[in-house]
Design an enzyme around this catalytic site. Structure first.
Site, PDB file in Angstrom:
ATOM      1  N   LYS A  17      -9.005   3.083  -7.847  1.00 55.69           N
ATOM      2  CA  LYS A  17      -8.695   4.380  -7.216  1.00 55.69           C
ATOM      3  C   LYS A  17      -7.602   5.108  -7.976  1.00 55.69           C
ATOM      4  O   LYS A  17      -7.071   6.113  -7.528  1.00 55.69           O
ATOM      5  CB  LYS A  17      -8.236   4.166  -5.770  1.00 55.69           C
ATOM      6  CG  LYS A  17      -9.292   3.638  -4.833  1.00 55.69           C
ATOM      7  CD  LYS A  17      -8.970   3.870  -3.361  1.00 55.69           C
ATOM      8  CE  LYS A  17      -7.708   3.275  -2.875  1.00 55.69           C
ATOM      9  NZ  LYS A  17      -7.525   3.401  -1.417  1.00 55.69           N
ATOM     10  N   LYS A  23      -4.624   4.227  -8.238  1.00 57.83           N
ATOM     11  CA  LYS A  23      -3.408   4.195  -7.429  1.00 57.83           C
ATOM     12  C   LYS A  23      -2.636   2.930  -7.787  1.00 57.83           C
ATOM     13  O   LYS A  23      -3.228   1.860  -7.928  1.00 57.83           O
ATOM     14  CB  LYS A  23      -3.755   4.136  -5.934  1.00 57.83           C
ATOM     15  CG  LYS A  23      -4.060   5.480  -5.307  1.00 57.83           C
ATOM     16  CD  LYS A  23      -3.984   5.357  -3.779  1.00 57.83           C
ATOM     17  CE  LYS A  23      -3.875   6.725  -3.145  1.00 57.83           C
ATOM     18  NZ  LYS A  23      -3.682   6.660  -1.688  1.00 57.83           N
TER      19      LYS A  23
HETATM   20  N1  C2G Z   1      -3.281  10.088   5.988  1.00 58.97           N
HETATM   21  C1  C2G Z   1      -3.030  11.058   6.946  1.00 58.97           C
HETATM   22  N2  C2G Z   1      -1.977  11.879   6.797  1.00 58.97           N
HETATM   23  C2  C2G Z   1      -1.152  11.765   5.731  1.00 58.97           C
HETATM   24  C3  C2G Z   1      -1.383  10.765   4.761  1.00 58.97           C
HETATM   25  C4  C2G Z   1      -2.470   9.921   4.910  1.00 58.97           C
HETATM   26  O1  C2G Z   1      -3.777  11.177   7.943  1.00 58.97           O
HETATM   27  N3  C2G Z   1      -0.096  12.620   5.618  1.00 58.97           N
HETATM   28  C5  C2G Z   1      -4.449   9.208   6.171  1.00 58.97           C
HETATM   29  C6  C2G Z   1      -5.489   9.370   5.065  1.00 58.97           C
HETATM   30  O2  C2G Z   1      -6.324  10.497   5.331  1.00 58.97           O
HETATM   31  C7  C2G Z   1      -6.252   8.045   5.166  1.00 58.97           C
HETATM   32  C8  C2G Z   1      -5.163   7.062   5.630  1.00 58.97           C
HETATM   33  O3  C2G Z   1      -4.054   7.855   6.111  1.00 58.97           O
HETATM   34  O4  C2G Z   1      -7.254   8.142   6.183  1.00 58.97           O
HETATM   35  C9  C2G Z   1      -4.682   6.176   4.510  1.00 58.97           C
HETATM   36  O5  C2G Z   1      -4.259   7.012   3.448  1.00 58.97           O
HETATM   37  P1  C2G Z   1      -4.120   6.359   1.984  1.00 58.97           P
HETATM   38  O6  C2G Z   1      -3.345   5.099   2.071  1.00 58.97           O
HETATM   39  O7  C2G Z   1      -3.705   7.428   1.031  1.00 58.97           O
HETATM   40  O8  C2G Z   1      -5.634   5.938   1.718  1.00 58.97           O
HETATM   41  P2  C2G Z   1      -6.635   6.500   0.596  1.00 58.97           P
HETATM   42  O9  C2G Z   1      -6.042   6.308  -0.749  1.00 58.97           O
HETATM   43  O10 C2G Z   1      -7.069   7.820   1.049  1.00 58.97           O
HETATM   44  O11 C2G Z   1      -7.813   5.398   0.681  1.00 58.97           O
HETATM   45  O12 C2G Z   1     -12.233   3.825   1.040  1.00 58.97           O
HETATM   46  C10 C2G Z   1     -11.281   4.749   1.524  1.00 58.97           C
HETATM   47  C11 C2G Z   1     -10.021   4.691   0.699  1.00 58.97           C
HETATM   48  O13 C2G Z   1      -9.528   3.356   0.625  1.00 58.97           O
HETATM   49  C12 C2G Z   1      -8.974   5.594   1.350  1.00 58.97           C
END
Ligand code: C2G
Length: 132
Positions: free
Chosen positions: A44, A46
């Site tokens: 990803k 990340k």
């Molecule tokens: N999120 C949110 N508000 C934020 C930051 C994050 O609602 N200010 C939500 C994201 O939309 C996601 C969850 O928190 O649903 C986790 O965010 P991340 O850890 O950034 O996950 P991500 O990299 O989007 O990974 O297969 C799906 C992926 O693994 C999602």
């Protein structure tokens, strides 16, 4: 028992993460969180500050979370929904539409992201503070 699942890296846990976990739990009785492994994070593009094991331990301590499993790849979601007998799949709406293929197996809900906070913002703000 209505089972909910959501996916993410959940690094440097913040109130935006808690907001979505709280709302996801409100959609059912049991919330599973699939957190991205360190290897999958590389896919990803990340780089999590906390290791998978430590992110797992932190997520397991949250009152809204009932179980934490590993997210190893993009392809495991259908299998996870079947294996864990999931009723609702939840993601933040930055993923709107991306997982609609799961509608064949469970409800798919995209919840509004929490504005004003993100792991990237935390890292940037800390860099600014430390570099003057
Ligand atoms: N999120 C949110 N508000 C934020 C930051 C994050 O609602 N200010 C939500 C994201 O939309 C996601 C969850 O928190 O649903 C986790 O965010 P991340 O850890 O950034 O996950 P991500 O990299 O989007 O990974 O297969 C799906 C992926 O693994 C999602």
């Amino acid at each position: 028992m209505r089972k909910v699942i959501t996916y993410g890296t959940f690094d440097l846990l913040h109130w935006g993460h808690i907001n979505i976990l709280k709302r996801a739990k409100e959609l059912g009785d049991y919330l599973i969180v699939a957190i991205s492994s360190d290897e999958f994070n590389e896919l990803k593009n990340k780089k999590a500050y906390h290791s998978f094991e430590n992110r797992k331990m932190i997520l397991e301590s949250i009152r809204y979370v009932d179980e934490v499993i590993a997210e190893e790849n993009w392809e495991q979601k259908i299998e996870d929904v079947k294996k864990h007998d999931i009723d609702v799949f939840v993601m933040g709406d930055d993923w709107e539409g991306k997982f609609d293929f799961l509608k064949e197996y469970c409800d798919v809900v995209y919840l509004p992201r929490t504005v004003g906070i993100s792991t990237t913002k935390i890292k940037k703000d800390l860099l600014k503070v430390n570099n003057g």
